[in-house]
Scaffold this active site. Structure first.
Site, PDB file in Angstrom:
ATOM      1  N   SER A  23       0.830  -1.207   0.000  1.00  0.00           N
ATOM      2  CA  SER A  23       0.000   0.000   0.000  1.00  0.00           C
ATOM      3  C   SER A  23       0.865   1.258   0.000  1.00  0.00           C
ATOM      4  O   SER A  23       0.356   2.367   0.043  1.00  0.00           O
ATOM      5  CB  SER A  23      -0.929   0.004   1.217  1.00  0.00           C
ATOM      6  N   ASN A 110      -2.101  -2.849  12.979  1.00  0.00           N
ATOM      7  CA  ASN A 110      -3.554  -2.657  12.942  1.00  0.00           C
ATOM      8  C   ASN A 110      -3.984  -1.416  13.722  1.00  0.00           C
ATOM      9  O   ASN A 110      -4.825  -0.638  13.267  1.00  0.00           O
ATOM     10  CB  ASN A 110      -4.275  -3.891  13.504  1.00  0.00           C
ATOM     11  N   THR A 155     -39.944  26.060 -10.131  1.00  0.00           N
ATOM     12  CA  THR A 155     -40.237  24.697  -9.680  1.00  0.00           C
ATOM     13  C   THR A 155     -40.477  23.910 -10.958  1.00  0.00           C
ATOM     14  O   THR A 155     -41.003  24.469 -11.932  1.00  0.00           O
ATOM     15  CB  THR A 155     -41.486  24.626  -8.777  1.00  0.00           C
ATOM     16  N   HIS A 156     -40.087  22.664 -10.978  1.00  0.00           N
ATOM     17  CA  HIS A 156     -40.177  21.836 -12.202  1.00  0.00           C
ATOM     18  C   HIS A 156     -39.440  22.499 -13.367  1.00  0.00           C
ATOM     19  O   HIS A 156     -39.779  22.255 -14.518  1.00  0.00           O
ATOM     20  CB  HIS A 156     -41.634  21.590 -12.611  1.00  0.00           C
ATOM     21  N   SER A 277     -13.483  25.702 -27.046  1.00  0.00           N
ATOM     22  CA  SER A 277     -13.587  24.468 -27.819  1.00  0.00           C
ATOM     23  C   SER A 277     -12.463  24.442 -28.829  1.00  0.00           C
ATOM     24  O   SER A 277     -12.082  25.479 -29.374  1.00  0.00           O
ATOM     25  CB  SER A 277     -14.935  24.429 -28.530  1.00  0.00           C
ATOM     26  N   LYS A 283     -17.152  29.107 -28.723  1.00  0.00           N
ATOM     27  CA  LYS A 283     -17.577  28.476 -27.479  1.00  0.00           C
ATOM     28  C   LYS A 283     -16.887  29.026 -26.224  1.00  0.00           C
ATOM     29  O   LYS A 283     -15.707  29.352 -26.224  1.00  0.00           O
ATOM     30  CB  LYS A 283     -17.323  26.961 -27.525  1.00  0.00           C
ATOM     31  N   ASN A 285     -17.210  27.471 -22.417  1.00  0.00           N
ATOM     32  CA  ASN A 285     -17.885  26.374 -21.717  1.00  0.00           C
ATOM     33  C   ASN A 285     -17.679  26.431 -20.202  1.00  0.00           C
ATOM     34  O   ASN A 285     -16.594  26.784 -19.735  1.00  0.00           O
ATOM     35  CB  ASN A 285     -17.368  25.030 -22.234  1.00  0.00           C
ATOM     36  N   GLU A 290     -19.226  21.721 -14.735  1.00  0.00           N
ATOM     37  CA  GLU A 290     -19.507  20.369 -15.243  1.00  0.00           C
ATOM     38  C   GLU A 290     -18.631  19.332 -14.550  1.00  0.00           C
ATOM     39  O   GLU A 290     -19.087  18.231 -14.219  1.00  0.00           O
ATOM     40  CB  GLU A 290     -19.267  20.318 -16.749  1.00  0.00           C
ATOM     41  N   GLN A 322      -7.510  -2.231   4.137  1.00  0.00           N
ATOM     42  CA  GLN A 322      -6.507  -1.401   3.461  1.00  0.00           C
ATOM     43  C   GLN A 322      -7.152  -0.624   2.302  1.00  0.00           C
ATOM     44  O   GLN A 322      -6.636   0.399   1.871  1.00  0.00           O
ATOM     45  CB  GLN A 322      -5.381  -2.298   2.938  1.00  0.00           C
ATOM     46  N   LYS A 325      -8.294   3.457   1.946  1.00  0.00           N
ATOM     47  CA  LYS A 325      -7.470   4.653   1.773  1.00  0.00           C
ATOM     48  C   LYS A 325      -7.638   5.396   0.462  1.00  0.00           C
ATOM     49  O   LYS A 325      -7.825   6.617   0.453  1.00  0.00           O
ATOM     50  CB  LYS A 325      -6.000   4.298   1.987  1.00  0.00           C
TER      51      LYS A 325
HETATM   52  N1  ARG Z   1      -1.219  -1.357   5.133  1.00  0.00           N
HETATM   53  C1  ARG Z   1      -2.158  -1.876   6.079  1.00  0.00           C
HETATM   54  C2  ARG Z   1      -3.499  -1.154   5.960  1.00  0.00           C
HETATM   55  O1  ARG Z   1      -3.517  -0.104   5.433  1.00  0.00           O
HETATM   56  C3  ARG Z   1      -1.632  -1.709   7.468  1.00  0.00           C
HETATM   57  C4  ARG Z   1      -2.146  -2.699   8.433  1.00  0.00           C
HETATM   58  C5  ARG Z   1      -1.668  -4.058   8.064  1.00  0.00           C
HETATM   59  N2  ARG Z   1      -1.916  -5.016   9.064  1.00  0.00           N
HETATM   60  C6  ARG Z   1      -1.748  -6.298   8.845  1.00  0.00           C
HETATM   61  N3  ARG Z   1      -1.964  -7.088   9.859  1.00  0.00           N
HETATM   62  N4  ARG Z   1      -1.369  -6.773   7.696  1.00  0.00           N
HETATM   63  O2  ARG Z   1      -4.514  -1.641   6.387  1.00  0.00           O
END
Ligand code: ARG
Length: 470
Positions: A23, A110, A155-156, A277, A283, A285, A290, A322, A325
């Site tokens: 990660s 964790n 409205t509408h 454009s 144009k 825009n 958007e 994980q 994120k």
């Molecule tokens: N990279 C992990 C996450 O974002 C960190 C925690 C990983 N824990 C584990 N027991 N593998 O969740």
């Protein structure tokens, strides 16, 4: 590269597994929180006599060096070290030796990743609060400038009743106030300290979780170790706040697109906030509006993804988490960017006051006012509605608007009509008369401006309090 958890393994990890599992490409964004969290943890371990004081000092000094290196761009993040936590820890031990290897006492990734995410979210909440306040201020500023600018309310998407541009913008200002309130709710969920929950079941060491919370300015501490490592409610709360904020900006975007069309012509975006454009030379825009409308779908997607990811997970930590994120980070970036660019776009747009006034004087949006006029002369509203409905049909048939019908013609519909009906039909009088609380009357909006200023001032005070708790 040797794994920090390699003891029970007899083979190297498959390369694809390393890449799939890692990660670091996205969680390196948490480096600051990860290092500050580790410093607090090390301080606490030393204070509680769990590691020697001098090791604590070495760890803190080493982590500060790593922070500097990362900030100077002198740190290479290794995929083989999986995530930000192991990248930092491995480098620390490389630098300071044995002491570094003591840092992870009474801690798991964790609870560590949960801590990082909580800290990061608090920082972002404060930054977003500031951007949100700026956007509110922009709406208030433009609304005040247009406290007398008449336009049809819809409205509408059919012309309904005359309002002012100020009243329309204040509606959005009120939505954003609710967004701000929800953002403070996000802060509440983020302001809870998970470290010390370990992998799932706390630790056998005499740690002081409250000391860590005090060092890191947390208001509360998770009181159940299993909840602490598996909770992602705060991420879902953030994404739901973000989704509603985007929904509000998306609705305004839809209106900006309509208003800047030739058909409406109510506003013109500043050249610096519009695009052209490649083929059609004429144009101009409203791409920003958007894109904000388009990005709303993507933020909703992140909310949906997180809800689905969490729904089937047994307690406690599972690697699925994980996945919290990338969507969260993307939502943070998207709303910050959208808020910043939108604020300036709103401040710089030109409002075509004449176009709006013309629109409201050549339509039937004053029909309710004519019915109300008859009610004031004693007719029950349901009958007044019927009479004016007939007047409108008559006007349409004769290619006229209500002020262009003569009093004699009106008398055919009701004896109650008098010459003063013309006054009742003037759009500015229609607006001025709508003095009911929260209505568009000029006097009402003046009160709302004053209240709005107070609200913003209170929000700024709250923001300063949040910033002091980072
Ligand atoms: N990279 C992990 C996450 O974002 C960190 C925690 C990983 N824990 C584990 N027991 N593998 O969740």
């Amino acid at each position: 590269m040797a794994k920090l958890w390699g003891g029970r393994f007899s083979k190297n990890t498959n390369e694809l597994v390393d890449a799939f599992n890692a990660s670091i490409d996205f969680d390196k964004r948490l480096y600051n929180e990860d290092i500050r969290g580790s410093i607090a943890h090390a301080n606490m371990l030393a204070k509680c006599g769990i590691i020697p004081a001098e090791d604590g000092e070495k760890i803190v000094a080493g982590l500060k060096e790593i922070l500097k290196d990362i900030e100077a761009g002198n740190f290479s993040f290794e995929v083989a070290l999986e995530d930000i936590h192991m990248n930092v820890e491995a480098r620390l031990t490389e630098r300071i030796g044995q002491a570094g290897a003591r840092l992870h006492t009474a801690r798991s990734r964790n609870d560590q990743v949960a801590l990082d995410m909580h800290m990061y979210m608090k920082k972002e909440v404060a930054e977003i609060a500031e951007l949100l306040i700026n956007f509110e201020k922009a709406l208030l500023t433009v609304a005040k400038k247009h406290d007398r600018t008449l336009m049809p309310g819809y409205t509408h998407l059919q012309r309904a009743q005359p309002i002012t541009f100020a009243h329309h913008l204040l509606a959005y200002f009120n939505m954003l106030q609710r967004d701000f309130r929800r953002l403070l709710g996000v802060w509440e969920g983020a302001d809870m300290m998970p470290l010390g929950a370990g992998a799932i079941a706390g630790t056998t060491f005499p740690i002081d979780r409250h000391d860590v919370a005090v060092q890191l300015n947390f208001g509360k501490v998770y009181c159940n170790s299993m909840d602490a490592v598996s909770d992602r409610d705060y991420v879902i709360e953030f994404l739901s706040f973000a989704s509603m904020l985007m929904m509000h900006m998306s609705r305004l975007s839809e209106e900006v697109c309509l208003w800047s069309s030739t058909e409406f012509g109510f506003i013109e975006l500043d050249d610096a906030f519009a695009t052209g454009s490649s083929m059609m030379p004429q144009k101009k825009n409203p791409d920003i509006a958007e894109l904000v409308r388009g990005k709303t779908g993507r933020v909703y997607g992140h909310l949906q993804a997180m809800l689905v990811t969490a729904k089937g997970l047994p307690l406690t930590y599972n690697k699925d988490l994980q996945e919290d994120k990338e969507g969260f980070f993307d939502a943070v970036d998207t709303i910050k960017f959208s808020l910043a660019v939108y604020t300036d776009m709103i401040m710089t747009m030109t409002v075509n006051v004449d176009k709006m006034q013309q629109a409201v004087s050549k339509d039937f949006s004053n029909a309710t006012d004519l019915a109300d006029y008859l009610v004031r002369k004693g007719l029950p509203f349901r009958q007044a509605h019927e009479v004016v409905g007939k007047c409108v049909a008559y006007a349409i048939l004769n290619n006229k608007f209500l002020p262009e019908i003569s009093l004699e013609e009106y008398k055919d519909f009701s004896e109650l009509f008098e010459a003063d009906l013309l006054e009742a039909l003037k759009p500015e009088n229609c607006v001025a008369a709508r003095k009911s609380y929260g209505g568009p009357a000029f006097t009402e909006n003046e009160k709302q401006f004053a209240i709005g200023e107070e609200v913003v001032a209170a929000q700024e005070k709250t923001l300063a309090e949040l910033q002091a708790k980072l």
